[in-house]
Motif scaffolding. Structure first.
Motif, mmCIF file in Angstrom:
data_model
loop_
_atom_site.group_PDB
_atom_site.id
_atom_site.type_symbol
_atom_site.label_atom_id
_atom_site.label_comp_id
_atom_site.label_asym_id
_atom_site.label_seq_id
_atom_site.Cartn_x
_atom_site.Cartn_y
_atom_site.Cartn_z
ATOM 1 N N LYS A 163 20.124 2.434 23.182
ATOM 2 C CA LYS A 163 19.226 2.944 22.152
ATOM 3 C C LYS A 163 19.357 2.112 20.872
ATOM 4 O O LYS A 163 18.355 1.729 20.267
ATOM 5 N N ALA A 164 20.580 1.853 20.448
ATOM 6 C CA ALA A 164 20.806 1.064 19.230
ATOM 7 C C ALA A 164 20.229 -0.340 19.389
ATOM 8 O O ALA A 164 19.582 -0.853 18.474
ATOM 9 N N LEU A 165 20.445 -0.947 20.540
ATOM 10 C CA LEU A 165 19.913 -2.279 20.781
ATOM 11 C C LEU A 165 18.390 -2.271 20.687
ATOM 12 O O LEU A 165 17.784 -3.151 20.067
ATOM 13 N N GLY A 166 17.758 -1.274 21.289
ATOM 14 C CA GLY A 166 16.304 -1.155 21.219
ATOM 15 C C GLY A 166 15.815 -0.996 19.790
ATOM 16 O O GLY A 166 14.795 -1.581 19.400
ATOM 17 N N GLU A 167 16.534 -0.224 19.000
ATOM 18 C CA GLU A 167 16.153 -0.029 17.595
ATOM 19 C C GLU A 167 16.307 -1.314 16.787
ATOM 20 O O GLU A 167 15.506 -1.597 15.906
ATOM 21 N N PHE A 168 17.327 -2.127 17.095
ATOM 22 C CA PHE A 168 17.478 -3.429 16.448
ATOM 23 C C PHE A 168 16.277 -4.307 16.786
ATOM 24 O O PHE A 168 15.686 -4.947 15.931
ATOM 25 N N GLN A 187 18.616 -1.824 10.915
ATOM 26 C CA GLN A 187 19.175 -3.121 10.534
ATOM 27 C C GLN A 187 20.443 -3.364 11.347
ATOM 28 O O GLN A 187 21.301 -2.486 11.440
ATOM 29 N N ILE A 188 20.567 -4.551 11.905
ATOM 30 C CA ILE A 188 21.768 -4.860 12.681
ATOM 31 C C ILE A 188 22.940 -5.112 11.732
ATOM 32 O O ILE A 188 22.776 -5.739 10.684
ATOM 33 N N THR A 189 24.086 -4.600 12.081
ATOM 34 C CA THR A 189 25.275 -4.790 11.254
ATOM 35 C C THR A 189 25.974 -6.085 11.657
ATOM 36 O O THR A 189 25.741 -6.619 12.743
ATOM 37 N N ALA A 190 26.821 -6.574 10.804
ATOM 38 C CA ALA A 190 27.589 -7.785 11.108
ATOM 39 C C ALA A 190 28.449 -7.555 12.352
ATOM 40 O O ALA A 190 28.584 -8.442 13.204
ATOM 41 N N ARG A 191 29.006 -6.358 12.470
ATOM 42 C CA ARG A 191 29.858 -6.046 13.621
ATOM 43 C C ARG A 191 29.050 -6.057 14.928
ATOM 44 O O ARG A 191 29.483 -6.618 15.929
ATOM 45 N N ALA A 192 27.868 -5.435 14.907
ATOM 46 C CA ALA A 192 27.021 -5.413 16.098
ATOM 47 C C ALA A 192 26.535 -6.821 16.449
ATOM 48 O O ALA A 192 26.494 -7.200 17.622
ATOM 49 N N LEU A 210 27.182 -8.849 20.020
ATOM 50 C CA LEU A 210 26.131 -9.473 20.829
ATOM 51 C C LEU A 210 26.416 -10.952 21.058
ATOM 52 O O LEU A 210 26.279 -11.454 22.174
ATOM 53 N N ARG A 211 26.810 -11.635 20.011
ATOM 54 C CA ARG A 211 27.144 -13.064 20.152
ATOM 55 C C ARG A 211 28.264 -13.265 21.176
ATOM 56 O O ARG A 211 28.205 -14.148 22.015
ATOM 57 N N ARG A 212 29.312 -12.447 21.069
ATOM 58 C CA ARG A 212 30.438 -12.548 21.998
ATOM 59 C C ARG A 212 29.992 -12.284 23.429
ATOM 60 O O ARG A 212 30.382 -12.986 24.358
ATOM 61 N N TYR A 213 29.156 -11.253 23.602
ATOM 62 C CA TYR A 213 28.675 -10.908 24.944
ATOM 63 C C TYR A 213 27.877 -12.075 25.533
ATOM 64 O O TYR A 213 28.104 -12.470 26.677
ATOM 65 N N PHE A 214 26.938 -12.619 24.755
ATOM 66 C CA PHE A 214 26.137 -13.735 25.263
ATOM 67 C C PHE A 214 27.008 -14.941 25.573
ATOM 68 O O PHE A 214 26.797 -15.637 26.568
ATOM 69 N N ASP A 215 28.003 -15.195 24.735
ATOM 70 C CA ASP A 215 28.914 -16.311 24.989
ATOM 71 C C ASP A 215 29.678 -16.103 26.297
ATOM 72 O O ASP A 215 29.822 -17.031 27.095
ATOM 73 N N GLU A 216 30.145 -14.876 26.537
ATOM 74 C CA GLU A 216 30.857 -14.569 27.783
ATOM 75 C C GLU A 216 29.955 -14.734 29.010
ATOM 76 O O GLU A 216 30.431 -15.047 30.097
#
Length: 64
Positions: free
Chosen positions: A4-9, A15-20, A24-30
């Motif tokens: 749900k949060a991803l869809g709202e982003f 607004q996406i937070t720095a933590r979120a 996402l960056r880490r997940y895509f890198d993995e």
């Protein structure tokens, strides 16, 4: 991060937070996903996209 949060982003409802963003960056890198930009001119990116990270990096592609 919830679906749900991803869809709202994505829809701009939240607004996406720095933590979120970092998660996402880490997940895509993995997952071996690479963000690319073909041309950077006049303060905008043309040819931006994503691709699977190649096993042998291409020095002709600008990554972001």
């Amino acid at each position: 991060m919830t679906q749900k949060a991803l869809g709202e982003f994505e829809l701009g409802k939240r607004q996406i937070t720095a933590r979120a963003n970092e998660k996402l960056r880490r997940y895509f890198d993995e997952q071996h996903v690479q963000f690319i930009a073909a041309n950077i001119e006049a303060n905008h990116l043309e040819g931006t996209g994503v691709r699977w990270k190649p096993s042998h990096p291409n020095s002709g592609i600008k990554t972001i």
